[in-house]
Design an enzyme around this catalytic site. Structure first.
Site, PDB file in Angstrom:
ATOM      1  N   LYS A  74      69.022  16.457  57.418  1.00 20.84           N
ATOM      2  CA  LYS A  74      68.368  16.935  56.030  1.00 20.84           C
ATOM      3  C   LYS A  74      66.898  16.691  55.870  1.00 20.84           C
ATOM      4  O   LYS A  74      66.129  17.386  55.059  1.00 20.84           O
ATOM      5  CB  LYS A  74      69.439  16.074  55.225  1.00 20.84           C
ATOM      6  CG  LYS A  74      69.132  16.244  53.540  1.00 20.84           C
ATOM      7  CD  LYS A  74      70.374  16.111  52.790  1.00 20.84           C
ATOM      8  CE  LYS A  74      70.615  14.635  52.241  1.00 20.84           C
ATOM      9  NZ  LYS A  74      69.534  14.402  51.307  1.00 20.84           N
ATOM     10  N   SER A 121      59.916   3.994  49.705  1.00 22.13           N
ATOM     11  CA  SER A 121      60.505   5.036  49.638  1.00 22.13           C
ATOM     12  C   SER A 121      59.652   6.065  50.152  1.00 22.13           C
ATOM     13  O   SER A 121      58.541   6.370  49.954  1.00 22.13           O
ATOM     14  CB  SER A 121      60.572   5.444  48.116  1.00 22.13           C
ATOM     15  OG  SER A 121      60.820   6.664  47.981  1.00 22.13           O
ATOM     16  N   ASP A 155      70.573   4.812  53.734  1.00 22.05           N
ATOM     17  CA  ASP A 155      71.755   5.851  53.302  1.00 22.05           C
ATOM     18  C   ASP A 155      73.030   5.522  54.332  1.00 22.05           C
ATOM     19  O   ASP A 155      74.015   6.268  54.176  1.00 22.05           O
ATOM     20  CB  ASP A 155      71.063   7.385  53.814  1.00 22.05           C
ATOM     21  CG  ASP A 155      70.013   7.727  52.858  1.00 22.05           C
ATOM     22  OD1 ASP A 155      69.926   7.233  51.932  1.00 22.05           O
ATOM     23  OD2 ASP A 155      69.462   8.830  53.343  1.00 22.05           O
ATOM     24  N   LYS A 182      70.683   5.974  43.912  1.00 22.12           N
ATOM     25  CA  LYS A 182      70.861   7.304  44.684  1.00 22.12           C
ATOM     26  C   LYS A 182      71.822   8.154  44.100  1.00 22.12           C
ATOM     27  O   LYS A 182      71.872   8.179  42.739  1.00 22.12           O
ATOM     28  CB  LYS A 182      71.578   6.758  45.964  1.00 22.12           C
ATOM     29  CG  LYS A 182      70.497   5.725  46.812  1.00 22.12           C
ATOM     30  CD  LYS A 182      69.350   6.568  47.366  1.00 22.12           C
ATOM     31  CE  LYS A 182      68.357   5.571  48.088  1.00 22.12           C
ATOM     32  NZ  LYS A 182      67.204   6.289  48.421  1.00 22.12           N
TER      33      LYS A 182
HETATM   34  O1  SPQ Z   1      67.361  13.782  48.627  1.00 26.28           O
HETATM   35  P1  SPQ Z   1      68.336  12.581  48.157  1.00 26.28           P
HETATM   36  O2  SPQ Z   1      69.461  13.037  47.079  1.00 26.28           O
HETATM   37  O3  SPQ Z   1      67.294  11.613  47.628  1.00 26.28           O
HETATM   38  O4  SPQ Z   1      69.100  12.043  49.382  1.00 26.28           O
HETATM   39  C1  SPQ Z   1      69.520  10.741  49.916  1.00 26.28           C
HETATM   40  C2  SPQ Z   1      70.825  10.689  50.835  1.00 26.28           C
HETATM   41  O5  SPQ Z   1      71.682  10.035  50.628  1.00 26.28           O
HETATM   42  O6  SPQ Z   1      71.222  11.921  51.368  1.00 26.28           O
HETATM   43  C3  SPQ Z   1      69.221   9.669  48.947  1.00 26.28           C
HETATM   44  F1  SPQ Z   1      70.174   9.429  48.017  1.00 26.28           F
HETATM   45  O7  SPQ Z   1      68.605  10.447  50.935  1.00 26.28           O
HETATM   46  C4  SPQ Z   1      67.143  10.225  50.883  1.00 26.28           C
HETATM   47  C5  SPQ Z   1      66.851   8.756  51.554  1.00 26.28           C
HETATM   48  O8  SPQ Z   1      67.508   8.011  50.627  1.00 26.28           O
HETATM   49  C6  SPQ Z   1      66.279  11.326  51.626  1.00 26.28           C
HETATM   50  C7  SPQ Z   1      64.918  10.664  51.758  1.00 26.28           C
HETATM   51  C8  SPQ Z   1      63.984  11.628  52.307  1.00 26.28           C
HETATM   52  O9  SPQ Z   1      64.262  12.691  52.790  1.00 26.28           O
HETATM   53  O10 SPQ Z   1      62.773  11.401  52.270  1.00 26.28           O
HETATM   54  C9  SPQ Z   1      64.292   9.332  51.449  1.00 26.28           C
HETATM   55  C10 SPQ Z   1      65.253   8.247  51.058  1.00 26.28           C
HETATM   56  O11 SPQ Z   1      65.130   8.446  49.669  1.00 26.28           O
HETATM   57  P2  SPQ Z   1      63.881   7.120  49.219  1.00 26.28           P
HETATM   58  O12 SPQ Z   1      64.064   7.105  47.772  1.00 26.28           O
HETATM   59  O13 SPQ Z   1      64.245   5.773  49.684  1.00 26.28           O
HETATM   60  O14 SPQ Z   1      62.737   7.797  49.556  1.00 26.28           O
END
Ligand code: SPQ
Length: 424
Positions: free
Chosen positions: A19, A164, A312, A339
């Protein structure tokens, strides 16, 4: 949707595309000169939201299913959208696109579904504003809907309080348009797909320890991208293969980027039998086939630098820990609270309802393994990772489990239930 205890899982499976990498391939392809050809693009609702946002800004994107062609507009080629950009349920779309929009010569409004309207955006609006961005949260609550007016940007150094990838990526993308170098330091390294892919597209970007640096770009150049299978989706089958007695699964072409693959280390520390086959490296993203055999697991402690590399996967790790001997401690994972749902609260409640011994802490949970789980009614809170986690827990629980809102797997893994059934 209802689920029942199942026998061993056997067979081979190819997991859909990653994704995070699918989102980025459309975003960077849209900003590039020439066509970007994406293979194994994830056809999940989140990535389709990204396609729709960039189409609204004048990018011609052909989604042929097996292949997506993004006819890039060049780094300054986006057009003012005629409507509000709808990011759906996707935090990645919302935060990364914000970094790009801060530098365009138009004003845009961004929104999303009920869940995205509660997710914190101050973590990106603070650093982007320091760069000169003009961003207004229309409800004054630090969330979308948000209005972004493009402005001249200044290169900054930002020390992020959270590890993040979305914060880091929003700043780096704004940095493409800044007047000098931009850098971001994180407490621990988060997933680095943006750094790897922007470099492939021709950006001047480098990493030193926990700091990523980017220089302004004149152009990016269209690329051919082969998206690896998503380790966050594979995680459900890795866990199922380990905990369901007699299982043996061969999972093909899984992305094993070290900033994403903490779950593999945790499974091995718990005594999981994993074998890596056909390891390969395509333009920056390593992959492998993973052979999973059911194993007797023991509890472990998960904390510190490994957390962003499996953030995740923590829901499914928590479920797996219920079937391990002894105690599993998850710490330093307060990010789970922001999340798609509060994943600490939802996991602790759901596992407890099923009869597990789980205690919530302020930044994680403590699980005492070894209790028999029984079926229950579980509200997924429309969080795809929660729905898939409880579908796997249900395979090991006595009686019937009903998952409310189970269809939300559509966000990241539309074929999940079919794949699970096929392996039974
Ligand atoms: O895109 P979204 O809704 O934030 O999706 C999630 C998931 O579980 O699929 C988190 F809820 O993944 C994020 C992940 O937790 C996807 C991501 C990215 O593609 O950069 C990074 C992570 O979030 P973060 O806040 O730690 O940067």
């Amino acid at each position: 949707m209802k689920f029942y205890k199942c026998g061993s899982l056997k067979g081979e499976i190819t997991i859909p595309g990653d994704k995070s990498i699918s989102h980025r391939s459309v975003m960077f392809g849209s900003l590039a000169k020439g066509t970007t050809e994406i293979h194994n693009f994830l056809q999940g609702a989140d990535c389709l939201s990204t396609i729709s946002c960039f189409r609204s800004m004048g990018v011609d994107i052909e989604n042929r299913g097996d292949k997506v062609l993004v006819h890039g507009q060049g780094i300054r080629g986006l057009k003012k959208p005629a409507c509000i950009l709808d990011c759906g349920n996707s935090g990645t779309t919302t935060r990364l696109i914000s970094g790009i929009l801060t530098a365009q010569d138009f004003t845009t409004t961004l929104t999303g579904d009920a869940s995205i309207q509660k997710r914190p955006m101050k973590r990106i609006t603070d650093p982007l504003s320091q760069m000169g961005a003009k961003i207004r949260c229309l409800n004054d609550n630090g969330c979308v809907p948000m209005e972004i007016t493009g402005s001249p940007l200044y290169g900054i150094h930002y020390s992020s309080p959270v590890a993040s990838a979305q914060v880091k990526s929003a700043i780096l993308l704004a940095g493409l348009y800044a007047d000098g170098e931009t850098s971001v330091t994180e407490p621990y390294v988060s997933r680095d797909h943006t750094e790897r892919m922007l470099s492939q597209f021709g950006a001047d970007i480098r990493t030193e320890g926990t700091t990523a640096h980017i220089c302004p770009a004149r152009e990016l150049y269209g690329q051919k991208i082969l998206v690896p299978g998503d380790i966050s989706s594979a995680a459900f089958f890795i866990a199922a293969g380990l905990i369901i007695p007699g299982s043996e699964l061969l999972i093909h072409n899984v992305g094993i980027n070290p900033t994403r693959s903490g779950i593999l280390k945790v499974c091995q520390a718990m005594g999981g039998n994993l074998t890596f086959l056909n390891e390969s490296y395509d333009k920056g993203e390593p992959t492998a086939d993973i052979l999973v055999k059911s194993s007797s697991l023991s509890g472990t402690t998960i904390k510190g630098a490994i957390i962003p590399t499996l953030i995740d996967e923590l829901p499914i790790i928590a479920a797996m820990a219920c079937f391990a001997d002894g105690e599993t401690v998850i710490r330093d994972a307060a990010e789970l609270k922001v999340k798609e749902s509060n994943r600490i609260d939802v996991m602790v409640r759901g596992l407890t309802t099923m009869g597990a011994n789980v205690q919530e802490t302020n930044d994680g949970m403590i699980i005492q393994g070894g209790k028999t789980l029984r079926g229950a009614v579980i509200d997924s809170k429309l969080d795809h990772r929660i729905a898939m986690t409880f579908a796997i827990a249900a395979c090991m629980a006595e009686g019937e489990t009903e998952i409310l809102g189970a269809e939300c797997v559509n966000i990241s893994y539309p074929e999940f239930y079919k794949d699970l059934e096929r392996l039974q």
